[in-house]
Design an enzyme around this catalytic site. Sequence first.
Site, short mmCIF file in Angstrom:
data_model
loop_
_atom_site.label_atom_id
_atom_site.label_comp_id
_atom_site.label_asym_id
_atom_site.label_seq_id
_atom_site.Cartn_x
_atom_site.Cartn_y
_atom_site.Cartn_z
N ARG A 55 40.06 47.80 46.93
CA ARG A 55 39.40 46.57 46.47
C ARG A 55 39.56 46.40 44.96
NH1 ARG A 55 33.23 45.77 48.14
NH2 ARG A 55 32.88 47.24 46.45
N LYS A 154 35.87 41.33 42.66
CA LYS A 154 34.61 41.89 42.15
C LYS A 154 34.67 41.87 40.62
CE LYS A 154 31.47 45.70 43.26
NZ LYS A 154 30.27 44.90 43.25
N GLU A 187 25.64 35.63 51.10
CA GLU A 187 25.21 37.02 50.94
C GLU A 187 24.01 37.06 50.00
OE1 GLU A 187 28.35 39.23 48.99
OE2 GLU A 187 28.91 37.47 47.82
#
Length: 295
Positions: A55, A154, A187
Site C-alpha cells: 500500500r 494514504k 468509512e
Amino acid sequence: MGAKDMTVYLNGGFVSQEAAVVSVYDHGLLYGDGIFEGIRIYSGKIFRLEEHLRRFFDSAKAILLQVPLPPDKLAAALQEGVKRYGKDEGYIRLVATRGPGDLGLDPDKCSAPTLFFIIDTISLYPEKFYREGIPVVTASSRRLPADGLDPRVKTLNYLNNIMAKVEAKQAGCIEAVMLNQRGEVAECTADNIFIVRDGVLATPAPHCGILQGITRQTVLELAIEEGISARETVLTRFDLYTADECFMTGSGAEIVPVARIDGRIIGSGNPGPVTERLHHAFKRLVGGQSLAKVR
Ligand code: PMP
C-alpha cells in the site's frame, strides 16, 4: 510526546529522539505532500508487513514520490528497528515526504524525499470502549472524492478527516462516520466500518471512496474462515441505523464495537455475537494479545 524508549529511523539510519527532526521546509509539513502507514507489532513480529509495504509503494507511485529505499531494503530497516525496539508489542509509523524544498508547491524543487519511521507504543481507546461499544455520529465533512484525491492513497492530508473527528467530539461522540459525495457510507475518520444484519457482514466497497484497510481485509478473511458470509457493497445511513451490529476496524484501533449511531441504538446496544466472534478470531491471529492497548 512518545516514550523515551521509542526507536526512530530517519533518512538512512537510526537516530536519537533529539536528532529525530525534519526541516521546516519539508513539503510534508508545508503542504501535506507525503504518505504514511500505521503498522502493528504483535509478539515481536510486524503484522501484515507485505500488505503495508504494498500500500505504501502504491501510494508513493500514485503521487509520483520516489521512496528512497526499495521495498526489500525498507523491510530490512523495519525489521532492524523492531529488533532495536526490543518489545513484543508496538506500533510503527512509517512516513515518506517530498522532502525539503522552497516555499512553492513545485515538488521538483525538493532536494530529496524524507523517509522516517517511529516505533513506539499506541493506545487509542480505553478498554471500556471495546467492552461497551462507542457512540458515533455522521459528520457533515465528506470523504474526499476520488477525482479530487483518491482515498486509496494514504496521504498526509487528513484535515477533512480531522474536521469530522472534531464534529464527533463536539457532538459528545468518539468517532464520526464519513459519507462520500453521493451520501453513501464511506468509512470513519481513521477506520473502516462494518455492519452485520441477519448474520451477514457488510462493508462499503472500495468504489465507495475508502482507504482499503489492512485490518478490513484481515476481517474479511477471518469471516471466510469463520463461515460468516460477507459482502463489499453500498451502504447508506439507513443500513447503519437498522443494523444488528456495527464495528470499526483499523491497525491502531483494531476492532471497536459501535453502540450508537446518530442517537440510534445499534442492536442490543452491546457488542454483538458476530463482532465478538471476529474479535476473538483476530485476537487468536495476532497471538492472543489485548486488542485494546499496547503498553
Ligand atoms: N480508513 C482511514 C481513513 C485510515 O486512515 C485507516 C488507517 N488508520 C483505515 C481506514 C484503516 O486502515 P488499516 O486497517 O490499514 O489501518
